[in-house]
Design a protein around this motif. Structure first.
Motif, PDB file in Angstrom:
ATOM      1  N   SER A   1       1.190   4.045  -3.085  1.00  0.00           N
ATOM      2  CA  SER A   1       0.941   5.451  -2.767  1.00  0.00           C
ATOM      3  C   SER A   1       2.090   6.333  -3.246  1.00  0.00           C
ATOM      4  O   SER A   1       1.867   7.427  -3.790  1.00  0.00           O
ATOM      5  N   GLU A   2       3.316   5.867  -3.076  1.00  0.00           N
ATOM      6  CA  GLU A   2       4.480   6.618  -3.543  1.00  0.00           C
ATOM      7  C   GLU A   2       4.483   6.709  -5.073  1.00  0.00           C
ATOM      8  O   GLU A   2       4.804   7.762  -5.637  1.00  0.00           O
TER       9      GLU A   2
ATOM     10  N   ASN B   1      -4.637  -4.608  -1.999  1.00  0.00           N
ATOM     11  CA  ASN B   1      -3.167  -4.640  -1.961  1.00  0.00           C
ATOM     12  C   ASN B   1      -2.565  -5.974  -2.378  1.00  0.00           C
ATOM     13  O   ASN B   1      -1.448  -6.316  -1.970  1.00  0.00           O
TER      14      ASN B   1
ATOM     15  N   LEU C   1      -6.606   5.323  -9.588  1.00  0.00           N
ATOM     16  CA  LEU C   1      -5.594   6.098  -8.862  1.00  0.00           C
ATOM     17  C   LEU C   1      -5.465   7.537  -9.366  1.00  0.00           C
ATOM     18  O   LEU C   1      -4.820   8.366  -8.708  1.00  0.00           O
TER      19      LEU C   1
ATOM     20  N   ASN D   1      -7.203  -3.278  -5.004  1.00  0.00           N
ATOM     21  CA  ASN D   1      -7.663  -2.427  -3.906  1.00  0.00           C
ATOM     22  C   ASN D   1      -7.409  -3.064  -2.545  1.00  0.00           C
ATOM     23  O   ASN D   1      -7.402  -2.380  -1.518  1.00  0.00           O
TER      24      ASN D   1
ATOM     25  N   GLN E   1       1.839   6.569  -7.034  1.00  0.00           N
ATOM     26  CA  GLN E   1       0.734   7.462  -7.390  1.00  0.00           C
ATOM     27  C   GLN E   1       1.161   8.921  -7.286  1.00  0.00           C
ATOM     28  O   GLN E   1       0.930   9.725  -8.200  1.00  0.00           O
ATOM     29  N   SER E   2       1.812   9.269  -6.190  1.00  0.00           N
ATOM     30  CA  SER E   2       2.267  10.644  -5.986  1.00  0.00           C
ATOM     31  C   SER E   2       3.295  11.060  -7.029  1.00  0.00           C
ATOM     32  O   SER E   2       3.235  12.165  -7.583  1.00  0.00           O
TER      33      SER E   2
ATOM     34  N   CYS F   1      -3.669   8.924 -11.614  1.00  0.00           N
ATOM     35  CA  CYS F   1      -2.273   9.382 -11.668  1.00  0.00           C
ATOM     36  C   CYS F   1      -1.654   9.227 -13.047  1.00  0.00           C
ATOM     37  O   CYS F   1      -0.446   9.436 -13.206  1.00  0.00           O
TER      38      CYS F   1
ATOM     39  N   SER G   1       0.831  -1.208   0.000  1.00  0.00           N
ATOM     40  CA  SER G   1       0.000   0.000   0.000  1.00  0.00           C
ATOM     41  C   SER G   1       0.867   1.259   0.000  1.00  0.00           C
ATOM     42  O   SER G   1       0.551   2.253  -0.668  1.00  0.00           O
ATOM     43  N   LYS G   2       1.967   1.219   0.729  1.00  0.00           N
ATOM     44  CA  LYS G   2       2.888   2.366   0.785  1.00  0.00           C
ATOM     45  C   LYS G   2       3.581   2.569  -0.553  1.00  0.00           C
ATOM     46  O   LYS G   2       3.723   3.701  -1.033  1.00  0.00           O
TER      47      LYS G   2
END
Length: 246
Positions: free
Chosen positions: A24-25, A133, A89, A131, A27-28, A91, A20-21
């Motif tokens: 997220s990275e 993970n 996402l 979703n 996506q950012s 992104c 999940s982390k």
């Protein structure tokens, strides 16, 4: 079936760096770089810098393509992966063919359905697992739709062989699988031989018409695992002493 880790340190490494982390990275990073992919045929091509190359590899999106370019790395994304990054996402922007304008979700939806009739079902199954993970990869080498890993494939073997079926549409080709006992037997034997549990995802459309991605919200997913019956696991756990012989 418990995860089969690849090495003594693999489990600790996975728990220290949860999927999940990583996602997220990624996506950012893709949002900040305003990443664009080119959709051609049944896959999308994405060019990224070194930082995003590492994140895509760690998050298990796409497959790196060997090229002579040194400044950028190209990744080939499946339609499910590309649409997940774009639609779920938010992104990634996606262009189709030689058109320089990114397509919106509805336009991409129509294009992907035209290339893959069962795309709505497969995408719902893919996004359902992602979703949660799970790392989701193609299962074609095992005769199934997907295989699912609890973390990166370099750390753990895949736990589930996934079949996508649908309900509420008698004419659906996806419903023709596992209708005969011989099909069930062969599939379970194959999964057992490669140490995977068969996971069947039944997608119920609930009367939704697949004209836009909004129909996905009305889809329901039923998870069902199917395994071979082992008589040894069902015997009473006790020692019977008869005539003085155990």
């Amino acid at each position: 079936m418990l995860p089969r880790w690849k090495g003594k340190a693999a489990k600790a490494k996975a728990f220290a760096d949860p999927m999940s982390k990583i996602v997220s990275e990624l996506q950012s990073s893709l949002v900040q770089s305003e990443a664009h992919a080119l959709l051609s045929g049944c896959s999308a091509l994405l060019a990224v810098e070194s930082e995003q190359t590492d994140l895509l590899n760690r998050a298990c999106f796409g497959r790196a393509i060997a090229t002579t370019e040194k400044e950028k790395q190209w990744f080939q994304l499946s339609m499910e992966e590309a649409f997940y990054l774009c639609h779920s996402l938010k992104c990634l922007k996606i262009k189709v063919g030689e058109d320089n304008c990114p397509k919106n979700d509805e336009e991409l939806w129509d294009y992907m359905k035209s290339k893959k009739e069962k795309f709505p079902l497969f995408y719902k199954a893919y996004s359902h697992l992602r979703n949660k993970n799970w790392v989701v990869r193609s299962g074609s080498q095992y005769g199934v739709d997907f295989v699912a890993y609890c973390h990166h494939p370099s750390l753990v073997h895949s736990q589930y062989a996934v079949l996508v079926l649908s309900e509420g549409d008698d004419g659906d080709n996806a419903n023709q699988r596992l209708r005969e006992w011989s099909d069930i037997h062969c599939t379970i034997r194959l999964c057992g031989s490669v140490a995977k549990t068969l996971l069947v995802l039944n997608i119920n459309k609930n009367g939704q018409v697949t004209v836009s991605p909004s129909c996905l919200e009305g889809y329901a997913v039923e998870e069902r695992t199917i395994m071979r019956w082992s008589p040894q696991q069902c015997r009473e756990d006790q020692t019977v002493v008869e005539n003085g012989i155990k």
